[in-house]
Design a protein around this motif. Structure first.
Motif, short mmCIF file in Angstrom:
data_model
loop_
_atom_site.label_atom_id
_atom_site.label_comp_id
_atom_site.label_asym_id
_atom_site.label_seq_id
_atom_site.Cartn_x
_atom_site.Cartn_y
_atom_site.Cartn_z
N THR A 121 38.13 34.20 49.77
CA THR A 121 39.16 33.37 49.09
C THR A 121 40.54 34.05 49.42
O THR A 121 41.56 33.31 49.67
CB THR A 121 39.05 34.23 47.51
OG1 THR A 121 37.70 33.62 47.24
CG2 THR A 121 40.09 33.48 46.71
N LEU A 122 40.58 35.33 49.90
CA LEU A 122 42.05 35.88 50.23
C LEU A 122 42.38 35.10 51.54
O LEU A 122 43.57 34.71 51.79
CB LEU A 122 41.86 37.42 50.55
CG LEU A 122 43.12 38.05 51.17
CD1 LEU A 122 44.48 37.98 50.11
CD2 LEU A 122 42.61 39.40 51.45
N LEU A 123 41.54 35.03 52.49
CA LEU A 123 41.90 34.11 53.76
C LEU A 123 42.28 32.85 53.42
O LEU A 123 43.24 32.27 54.21
CB LEU A 123 40.85 34.33 54.77
CG LEU A 123 40.46 35.71 55.31
CD1 LEU A 123 39.13 35.81 56.06
CD2 LEU A 123 41.73 36.46 56.12
N ILE A 146 54.00 35.22 50.78
CA ILE A 146 52.75 36.04 50.62
C ILE A 146 53.19 37.58 50.38
O ILE A 146 53.58 38.05 51.54
CB ILE A 146 51.89 35.88 51.97
CG1 ILE A 146 51.32 34.51 51.94
CG2 ILE A 146 50.46 36.78 51.71
CD1 ILE A 146 50.68 34.21 53.59
N LEU A 147 52.76 38.16 49.25
CA LEU A 147 53.23 39.62 49.21
C LEU A 147 52.04 40.31 48.58
O LEU A 147 51.51 40.15 47.75
CB LEU A 147 54.54 39.87 48.08
CG LEU A 147 55.74 38.82 48.39
CD1 LEU A 147 56.43 38.61 47.17
CD2 LEU A 147 56.35 39.53 49.51
N MET A 156 51.23 55.59 47.04
CA MET A 156 51.35 54.53 46.61
C MET A 156 50.09 53.49 46.31
O MET A 156 49.24 53.40 47.24
CB MET A 156 52.21 53.58 47.58
CG MET A 156 52.79 52.30 46.88
SD MET A 156 51.87 50.81 46.58
CE MET A 156 51.20 50.21 48.24
N HIS A 157 49.70 53.54 45.06
CA HIS A 157 48.26 52.96 44.60
C HIS A 157 48.40 51.62 43.84
O HIS A 157 47.37 51.23 43.02
CB HIS A 157 47.49 53.95 44.07
CG HIS A 157 45.99 53.98 44.00
ND1 HIS A 157 45.17 53.56 43.10
CD2 HIS A 157 45.12 54.17 45.12
CE1 HIS A 157 43.77 53.71 43.48
NE2 HIS A 157 43.95 53.87 44.91
N LEU A 158 49.35 50.83 44.25
CA LEU A 158 49.62 49.48 43.46
C LEU A 158 48.60 48.65 44.11
O LEU A 158 48.18 48.59 45.28
CB LEU A 158 51.02 49.37 43.61
CG LEU A 158 52.16 49.95 43.27
CD1 LEU A 158 53.60 49.08 43.28
CD2 LEU A 158 52.07 50.09 41.66
N LYS A 159 48.18 47.69 43.24
CA LYS A 159 47.41 46.66 43.78
C LYS A 159 47.69 45.44 43.33
O LYS A 159 48.70 45.33 42.57
CB LYS A 159 45.92 46.93 43.10
CG LYS A 159 45.17 48.38 43.45
CD LYS A 159 44.74 48.46 44.58
CE LYS A 159 44.43 49.68 45.01
NZ LYS A 159 44.10 50.11 46.34
N GLY A 160 47.44 44.18 44.33
CA GLY A 160 47.50 42.94 43.94
C GLY A 160 48.18 42.04 45.17
O GLY A 160 49.06 42.50 46.00
N PHE A 161 47.66 40.78 45.10
CA PHE A 161 48.13 40.06 46.32
C PHE A 161 48.87 38.76 45.78
O PHE A 161 48.02 37.97 45.12
CB PHE A 161 46.85 39.64 47.05
CG PHE A 161 46.15 40.87 47.68
CD1 PHE A 161 46.44 41.49 48.75
CD2 PHE A 161 44.83 40.99 46.88
CE1 PHE A 161 45.92 42.58 49.10
CE2 PHE A 161 44.25 42.23 47.47
CZ PHE A 161 44.51 43.06 48.69
N SER A 207 42.74 43.18 42.68
CA SER A 207 41.33 43.78 42.90
C SER A 207 41.94 45.41 43.20
O SER A 207 43.10 45.63 43.51
CB SER A 207 40.41 43.33 44.04
OG SER A 207 39.64 44.35 44.26
N GLY A 208 41.21 46.25 43.08
CA GLY A 208 41.35 47.56 43.23
C GLY A 208 40.99 47.80 44.80
O GLY A 208 41.15 48.90 45.28
#
Length: 469
Positions: A56-58, A68-69, A153-158, A167-168
């Motif tokens: 899905t990500l690809l 795309i961040l 820096m443990h932020l998540k998210g695409f 996702s973690g």
């Protein structure tokens, strides 16, 4: 009952000024009054596996047209990491107008793997690909503290166009299920422009402009010692940062989503929401955590809920499913003692609550699937709230790391079937713990592990280890 109320009052002391202000301002519990973004329930989906997450990500990267961040602890120099990075460069080449940026932890990107030889880390890959393929894909190193041990820096998210893939998971072979093995996480796709804009705004307006944030694509990035004052200044700024978004009432068929961010123990809105969620639970609470090392306020809140008769389910990995686990037939390293420390924590917790386990009001499910590993985080509360987060529910996340999460308020139970299906799929690989004695005792651990744990306990350093790892 009076004793339970007294404990609850004491635990409420951990609620931040941010929460108390909201309660005074609104006259209602702050959790119910949080601003949220309305999202149609049909625009939220749960992905079923690491492999589905990768494909899905690809696919989303290949189809991107505007931006795309990406935020992740690390983008690894291995097959999966190179595949993602190559996809970013290909997307930029196909759509030159694309804004492409990846935000990773500064320290983690510039060191080798724990227990391996010293190296330039993943940053060497970033520089090599930038030299070979040209500009356009920026990878920013974000330092949260002067040393990795003190915070990452443990932020998540695409954020890809109008979508948020949350996702973690970080980006490497095991998280993306390359070469057969996988590390299980949770994966949610939310299609909503205002949410994507809010999360993107924090990255472009705050992180990218941070005084200690530099591109890792170039050899010109400064050494950490040269930016220490800037790092301290930036951490203070981040501790006051919030996601910005408007508020719109929910309509029929919508759920509310609140993006949250937190750093440190003071006025941490994510920590506050976690405590509020646990305290809000009346009938059922599900907690996912990969490392059983709960922060004090979370532990106390759970204790109160268990004693009050709320059905509490804790889902965590077997020690052999921990990403720090080292099989006994391999050379021992100190980091390999961590899964055993977490199991010892769990044994003490279950011993305290054995009556609740016997009664079925506390259900501890231990996950194991071959040599795969477990990395799930989050909360399900009654039938109305869910928290998606990269927060590990440990003292390090609570006090040191920059964390975020998405709080879903679902008053009409529109997502309940999806949450329950996800939970059933996870529980299929678990065993319910029926007695604390079913967990291995310390005298059964490998001798090097026993020696290290006893040595730490003698000087009470085990408590310090629990705080920072």
């Amino acid at each position: 009952m009076e004793n339970t109320q007294a404990q609850l009052s004491k635990t409420n002391g951990f609620i931040s000024a941010w929460q108390r202000w909201r309660e005074r301002a609104n006259g209602k519990p702050s959790l119910a009054r949080l601003n949220c973004l309305p999202i149609g329930a049909e625009r939220i989906s749960v992905l079923s596996s690491p492999e589905t997450f990768r494909t899905t990500l690809l696919a989303m990267i290949a189809q991107a047209r505007q931006r795309i961040l990406m935020t992740t602890l690390y983008l690894q120099d291995d097959e999966a990491g190179q595949e993602v990075l190559s996809a970013l460069y290909a997307a930029k080449k196909a759509q030159p107008q694309l804004e492409v940026a990846v935000f990773v932890d500064w320290h983690r990107a510039q060191r080798g793997l724990i227990g391996k030889a010293r190296s330039a880390g993943n940053a060497a890959l970033y520089r090599e690909m930038a030299q070979r393929l040209g500009p356009g894909v920026e990878i920013y190193g974000v330092p949260i503290q002067r040393r990795e041990l003190l915070g990452v820096m443990h932020l998540k998210g695409f954020i890809i166009d109008d979508c948020v893939l949350y996702s973690g998971a970080s980006l490497n072979n095991v998280y993306l299920q390359r070469n057969h093995r996988y590390r299980l996480d949770r994966y949610h796709l939310l299609q909503n422009r205002p949410l994507a804009d809010s999360m993107a705004g924090l990255l472009t307006d705050v992180l990218r402009n941070g005084p200690s944030v530099y591109s890792l694509n170039t050899a010109k990035a400064p050494r950490t010692v040269a930016i220490q004052k800037a790092i301290v200044k930036f951490r203070r700024e981040l501790a006051k940062t919030h996601y910005r978004f408007g508020e719109t009432p929910l309509k029929h068929g919508e759920v509310g989503v609140t993006p949250l961010i937190g750093l440190g123990v003071r006025d941490n809105e994510l920590n506050a929401a976690i405590l509020q969620l646990i305290q809000h639970a009346e009938q059922r609470l599900v907690l996912f955590t990969p490392y059983f090392n709960l922060p004090g306020p979370v532990r106390k809140s759970l204790d109160i809920k268990i004693k009050a008769g709320c059905q509490v389910t804790i889902v965590l990995g077997d020690k052999t499913a921990n990403d720090f686990y080292i099989p006994p037939n391999e050379p021992f390293k100190a980091i390999g003692a961590l899964p055993y420390l977490y199991e010892a924590n769990l044994r003490r917790f279950c011993r305290t609550h054995q009556r609740a386990i016997d009664a079925g009001t506390l259900n501890v499910h231990i996950w194991r699937d071959g040599d795969n590993s477990f990395h799930l985080k989050g909360l399900l509360v009654d039938e109305h709230y869910a928290l998606l987060t990269g927060n590990n529910f440990n003292p390090r996340a609570w006090r040191l790391d920059l964390e975020n999460g998405l709080l879903i308020h679902d008053p009409h139970k529109l997502l309940l079937d999806r949450h329950l299906a996800e939970l059933d799929q996870i529980l299929a690989y678990t065993q319910r713990l029926r007695h604390h004695k079913a967990l291995d005792a310390m005298d059964t651990y490998p001798i090097p592990v026993q020696r290290l744990i006893k040595r730490l306990a003698r000087v009470r350093a085990d408590r310090l280890v629990n705080q920072v790892l």
